[in-house]
Design an enzyme around this catalytic site. Structure first.
Site, PDB file in Angstrom:
ATOM      1  N   GLY A   1     101.559  49.190  -4.731  1.00 27.16           N
ATOM      2  CA  GLY A   1     102.053  47.930  -4.161  1.00 27.16           C
ATOM      3  C   GLY A   1     102.830  48.183  -2.881  1.00 27.16           C
TER       4      GLY A   1
ATOM      5  N   GLY B   1     103.603  45.290  -0.310  1.00 29.95           N
ATOM      6  CA  GLY B   1     104.333  44.102  -0.739  1.00 29.95           C
ATOM      7  C   GLY B   1     105.751  44.043  -0.195  1.00 29.95           C
ATOM      8  N   GLN B   2     106.509  43.047  -0.664  1.00 28.75           N
ATOM      9  CA  GLN B   2     107.863  42.838  -0.130  1.00 28.75           C
ATOM     10  C   GLN B   2     108.728  44.092  -0.297  1.00 28.75           C
ATOM     11  OE1 GLN B   2     110.450  40.162  -2.282  1.00 28.75           O
ATOM     12  NE2 GLN B   2     111.832  39.870  -0.548  1.00 28.75           N
TER      13      GLN B   2
ATOM     14  N   ASP C   1      93.571  49.718  -7.292  1.00 28.80           N
ATOM     15  CA  ASP C   1      93.713  48.506  -8.100  1.00 28.80           C
ATOM     16  C   ASP C   1      94.103  48.984  -9.495  1.00 28.80           C
ATOM     17  OD1 ASP C   1      93.435  46.311  -9.699  1.00 28.80           O
ATOM     18  OD2 ASP C   1      91.394  45.810  -9.045  1.00 28.80           O
ATOM     19  N   ILE C   2      95.361  48.741  -9.915  1.00 29.79           N
ATOM     20  CA  ILE C   2      95.803  49.321 -11.193  1.00 29.79           C
ATOM     21  C   ILE C   2      95.173  48.655 -12.406  1.00 29.79           C
ATOM     22  CG2 ILE C   2      98.000  50.324 -10.464  1.00 29.79           C
ATOM     23  CD1 ILE C   2      99.376  47.876 -11.768  1.00 29.79           C
TER      24      ILE C   2
ATOM     25  N   TYR D   1     105.221  35.299 -15.783  1.00 34.04           N
ATOM     26  CA  TYR D   1     105.897  36.413 -15.100  1.00 34.04           C
ATOM     27  C   TYR D   1     106.951  37.033 -16.038  1.00 34.04           C
ATOM     28  CZ  TYR D   1     108.830  38.584 -11.416  1.00 34.04           C
ATOM     29  OH  TYR D   1     109.565  39.446 -10.635  1.00 34.04           O
TER      30      TYR D   1
ATOM     31  N   LYS E   1     107.270  40.662 -17.933  1.00 36.78           N
ATOM     32  CA  LYS E   1     108.423  41.533 -17.658  1.00 36.78           C
ATOM     33  C   LYS E   1     109.076  41.997 -18.965  1.00 36.78           C
ATOM     34  CE  LYS E   1     108.100  41.948 -13.259  1.00 36.78           C
ATOM     35  NZ  LYS E   1     107.500  43.200 -12.770  1.00 36.78           N
TER      36      LYS E   1
HETATM   37  N1  SER Z   1     111.952  37.084  -7.005  1.00 37.19           N
HETATM   38  C1  SER Z   1     111.275  36.856  -8.241  1.00 37.19           C
HETATM   39  C2  SER Z   1     110.715  35.506  -8.311  1.00 37.19           C
HETATM   40  O1  SER Z   1     111.345  34.603  -7.793  1.00 37.19           O
HETATM   41  C3  SER Z   1     112.187  37.083  -9.402  1.00 37.19           C
HETATM   42  O2  SER Z   1     112.239  38.405  -9.746  1.00 37.19           O
HETATM   43  O3  SER Z   1     109.705  35.296  -8.892  1.00 37.19           O
END
Ligand code: SER
Length: 329
Positions: A8, A11-12, A53-54, A142, A146
């Site tokens: 990744g 990414g950010q 691609d994991i 999400y 996690k």
């Molecule tokens: N920055 C993330 C989100 O807003 C939270 O970990 O989805």
């Protein structure tokens, strides 16, 4: 850590963690793992890099062997709002992808860092001074990935001795690569809007508190935890870490300290608001402070000053098109 793979990298977090790791551990010792949908010419040309691609378990072992990787930073994820739009993909990347990373790490004895998030909590969690060990019943896909990822990573540590470590990141504020579809993105977007237009329309309510962190502290958290003495770690997956807690009114006020005619208005996005309402207002990160000396440098005033300075400089030279607004993910 001698040979590191960052999954990744474009990414950010990855776009800033990869160069930071290269600075610390040597350019040729840090491999940028890039997803085919986000090819980054800069990363591909600036050091070792592989398209990965994991979710395809076959792709990791050859890369691990080729570069003799001993440490993996697994940053691949779909953030919370995108995850609600594409829940199956969020599961694929967050869970099946993680399983592939853990399996290859078991086989080749790699240490693994996989960030968790404030998204791992939910409405039944105490939202003020959220304890390290508490109820975790998130409402988003999400968050589900996690929490399950935290458990799976702890399982691989206990069952197979894989050196898994992780932090629960809050919203991360940064100025290199925009976040891709999270609930906390407003805290990045507000700076670009303030500099360009002196006004911002906020998608979450004025008094909605969330934990936040400036990117330099986020990078330090990841590296410091991976360097930590394992005999001091009572926890592994994952540590609460925070640097500041604020609501939109507070950050707007802080920005007005430097841009006096800055104006904030509100158009509430119901999905973002309901997610934000289910996340902690402020986490207790004392375990991270005790077990590996976590100590962030940036508070709200320090971060705002730095972000505005950098964003203003970028505005003078013209924003790259990728930074004009949030990335469509
Ligand atoms: N920055 C993330 C989100 O807003 C939270 O970990 O989805």
């Amino acid at each position: 850590m001698k040979n590191i793979l960052v999954i990744g990298s474009a990414g950010q977090i990855g776009s800033e963690l990869t160069p930071e790791l290269r600075k610390r551990y040597g350019h040729s010792n840090v491999v940028a793992g890039i997803h085919k949908t986000r090819p980054s010419r800069e990363l591909l040309e600036s050091g070792p890099a592989e398209i990965i691609d994991i979710t395809d378990g076959e792709q990791l072992p050859p890369v691990i062997r080729k570069y003799k990787i001993d440490t993996i930073y697994n940053l691949a994820a779909l953030l919370s709002v995108v995850g609600e739009a594409r829940p199956l993909e969020a599961w694929q990347v967050g869970m099946n992808g993680l399983l592939n990373v853990l399996e290859v790490s078991r086989e080749y004895r790699c240490a693994v860092f996989t960030p968790s998030s404030i998204g791992a909590f939910g409405l039944s969690t105490p939202l003020d001074n959220t304890p390290q060990d508490t109820i975790q019943r998130p409402q988003t896909m999400y968050g589900v990935t996690k929490v399950a990822g935290e458990l799976l990573s702890d399982y691989y540590f206990k069952r197979f001795g894989v050196d898994t470590r992780s932090v629960r990141y809050p919203g991360i504020i940064s100025n290199v690569t925009p976040p891709g579809g999270g609930t906390t993105d407003y805290a990045v977007e507000i700076f670009y809007a303030a500099v360009k237009e002196k006004k911002f329309t906020c998608p979450i309510g004025p008094n909605t508190f969330l934990d936040m962190m400036y990117m330099p502290d986020a990078l330090e958290a990841a590296i410091q935890l991976m360097e930590a003495d394992p005999s001091r770690l009572k926890h592994r997956n994952s540590f609460n870490v925070t640097a500041m807690s604020f609501c939109p009114e507070m950050i707007a006020e802080e920005i007005r300290g430097q841009i006096p005619d800055f104006k904030i208005s509100y158009e509430i996005d119901p999905i973002k608001q309901s997610i934000a309402d289910s996340w902690p207002n402020k986490m207790d990160d004392s375990c991270a402070r005790e077990e590996w000396d976590w100590n962030p440098k940036y508070d709200l005033p320090g971060m705002t000053k730095d972000m505005l300075g950098i964003t203003e400089k970028k505005a003078e030279s013209g924003f790259p098109s990728s930074e004009i607004g949030p990335r469509a993910s």
